[in-house]
Design an enzyme around this catalytic site. Structure first.
Site, PDB file in Angstrom:
ATOM      1  N   PRO A  19     -28.960  21.908   9.185  1.00 37.99           N
ATOM      2  CA  PRO A  19     -30.144  22.749   8.953  1.00 37.99           C
ATOM      3  C   PRO A  19     -30.806  22.374   7.632  1.00 37.99           C
ATOM      4  O   PRO A  19     -30.132  21.976   6.675  1.00 37.99           O
ATOM      5  CB  PRO A  19     -29.572  24.173   8.887  1.00 37.99           C
ATOM      6  CG  PRO A  19     -28.197  24.088   9.487  1.00 37.99           C
ATOM      7  CD  PRO A  19     -27.713  22.699   9.200  1.00 37.99           C
ATOM      8  N   LYS A  20     -32.130  22.496   7.582  1.00 40.74           N
ATOM      9  CA  LYS A  20     -32.850  22.291   6.330  1.00 40.74           C
ATOM     10  C   LYS A  20     -33.087  23.660   5.698  1.00 40.74           C
ATOM     11  O   LYS A  20     -33.909  24.437   6.160  1.00 40.74           O
ATOM     12  CB  LYS A  20     -34.192  21.583   6.561  1.00 40.74           C
ATOM     13  CG  LYS A  20     -34.925  21.308   5.252  1.00 40.74           C
ATOM     14  CD  LYS A  20     -36.307  20.778   5.467  1.00 40.74           C
ATOM     15  CE  LYS A  20     -36.984  20.566   4.120  1.00 40.74           C
ATOM     16  NZ  LYS A  20     -37.048  21.830   3.324  1.00 40.74           N
ATOM     17  N   TRP A  21     -32.354  23.942   4.633  1.00 43.21           N
ATOM     18  CA  TRP A  21     -32.400  25.257   4.016  1.00 43.21           C
ATOM     19  C   TRP A  21     -33.618  25.406   3.117  1.00 43.21           C
ATOM     20  O   TRP A  21     -34.078  24.449   2.491  1.00 43.21           O
ATOM     21  CB  TRP A  21     -31.117  25.504   3.221  1.00 43.21           C
ATOM     22  CG  TRP A  21     -29.888  25.405   4.058  1.00 43.21           C
ATOM     23  CD1 TRP A  21     -28.952  24.411   4.037  1.00 43.21           C
ATOM     24  CD2 TRP A  21     -29.490  26.316   5.077  1.00 43.21           C
ATOM     25  NE1 TRP A  21     -27.985  24.660   4.972  1.00 43.21           N
ATOM     26  CE2 TRP A  21     -28.287  25.824   5.636  1.00 43.21           C
ATOM     27  CE3 TRP A  21     -30.022  27.507   5.576  1.00 43.21           C
ATOM     28  CZ2 TRP A  21     -27.613  26.462   6.652  1.00 43.21           C
ATOM     29  CZ3 TRP A  21     -29.348  28.160   6.595  1.00 43.21           C
ATOM     30  CH2 TRP A  21     -28.164  27.636   7.124  1.00 43.21           C
ATOM     31  N   ASP A 169     -36.035  25.934   7.471  1.00 43.07           N
ATOM     32  CA  ASP A 169     -37.344  25.591   8.008  1.00 43.07           C
ATOM     33  C   ASP A 169     -37.367  24.271   8.752  1.00 43.07           C
ATOM     34  O   ASP A 169     -38.417  23.639   8.863  1.00 43.07           O
ATOM     35  CB  ASP A 169     -38.400  25.590   6.896  1.00 43.07           C
ATOM     36  CG  ASP A 169     -38.028  24.693   5.731  1.00 43.07           C
ATOM     37  OD1 ASP A 169     -37.066  23.916   5.865  1.00 43.07           O
ATOM     38  OD2 ASP A 169     -38.706  24.762   4.690  1.00 43.07           O
ATOM     39  N   GLY A 170     -36.209  23.849   9.261  1.00 40.17           N
ATOM     40  CA  GLY A 170     -36.202  22.623  10.044  1.00 40.17           C
ATOM     41  C   GLY A 170     -34.818  22.015  10.115  1.00 40.17           C
ATOM     42  O   GLY A 170     -33.802  22.707   9.988  1.00 40.17           O
TER      43      GLY A 170
END
Length: 337
Positions: A19-21, A169-170
């Site tokens: 996950p992109k935090w 967010d990605g």
């Protein structure tokens, strides 16, 4: 280790997905009782997050280096607004916020530990198992640390991307076969539902309408550095809330100074130029803002951008044109039956 923005999740056995935090990237180093929290721009974050310093000192291991993300929980999500509030000059406020909105450190890489002093030269395929072992033995009972998930599954990464929001967010894709790529974007890619870029605010234009009789900012002029260190004007954003304009003007005006942009500058001659478009105020390159955009071509954003957030954790020199490089699209594929 930087990430390059791409449109699609890469596929293949050489990729790991995470996950992109939506937080502050941070390197956490412990050497004996000394703990150092360092942002991507090299700024010391230790004074702003004393609770993480204490938490790191409580880890049994006396020496380690972790790469991760600082976030602030808010209910079942993470709040970037609350995180921004933590960057405050007053010591008393820092202590109060550390109690009211304690931060978490989300760990996704291990660069050194007691059993391996220099892990950064080893491929991620070796670093990740060592991180998981370290997390089980050292961080499991520490409530300030969380191990960020990782998967080789492209399908799971797609699900993460579809569910992104509320704190991530990605998706981040990392090359399993490469050592830690400090200072470049060759080993890591980021995929969002939208495209974003971190830009330097190199200047601004005043709005045509005044507020309470005073001139206020109307649009921000955005810049990115090239490999020669020149700051090029690449577009603008005028998506500024009316109620925010006076305070933002107060923030910008003390920074007015030439030249603003050292490469391509706004207001150059073109058939679209007007007298107003040539009037702008240059700024010292101090402020960084993340903007959302739909298309970048001809060395500039094709349309106006929208503001996502201010980035006090990033250095202006980190805002480079290469973050916008993407694989060339093949529009003809859309026309095939």
């Amino acid at each position: 280790m930087e990430a390059r923005s791409v449109a699609d999740i890469p596929r293949g056995e050489q990729w790991q997905y995470e996950p992109k935090w939506d937080g502050f990237r941070c390197l956490l180093r412990r050497d004996g009782n000394k703990v150092d929290l360092r942002s991507k721009s090299g700024e010391d974050l230790s004074r702003y997050f004393p609770e993480l310093v204490v938490a790191a000192q409580e880890v049994k291991a006396k020496g380690f280096v972790l790469d991760g993300e600082i976030v602030v929980p808010h209910g079942r999500t993470f709040s970037f607004d609350n995180l921004l509030q933590r960057i405050h000059p007053a010591v008393s406020r820092v202590k109060r916020l550390a109690l009211e909105t304690p931060a978490l450190f989300l760990v996704f890489d291990l660069l050194a530990c007691p059993s391996a002093k220099q892990l950064s030269g080893r491929p991620l395929s070796e670093r990740r198992p060592k991180l998981e072992t370290f997390a089980r033995s050292q961080l499991k009972s520490n409530s300030s640390f969380r191990l960020s998930p990782a998967t080789p599954s492209y399908l799971l990464a797609k699900k993460w991307l579809a569910r992104s929001g509320g704190g991530f967010d990605g998706v981040i894709a990392k090359r399993l076969d490469l050592p830690y790529q400090a200072g470049n974007r060759d080993g890591m890619q980021k995929i969002k539902k939208f495209r974003s870029a971190d830009c330097v605010v190199g200047g601004f234009r005043y709005a045509t309408n005044k507020i309470d009789g005073r001139k206020v900012v109307g649009s921000l002029l955005l810049g990115l550095y090239d490999h020669d260190g020149l700051l090029h004007h690449v577009g603008f954003t005028s998506a500024i809330k009316q109620q925010d304009k006076p305070a933002l003007t107060d923030r910008l005006e003390p920074l007015i100074a030439k030249p603003g942009f050292t490469g391509n500058a706004p207001g150059g001659p073109s058939r679209w130029s007007t007298e107003r478009s040539a009037q702008w105020c240059p700024l010292r390159p101090k402020l960084v803002i993340e903007v959302c955009y739909d298309h970048f071509s001809g060395d500039r954003f094709r349309h106006g951008t929208s503001i996502l957030r201010w980035r006090p954790d990033k250095a202006p020199k980190q805002c480079t044109l290469d973050q916008l490089k993407q694989k060339a699209a093949d529009p003809m594929k859309l026309l095939k039956a």
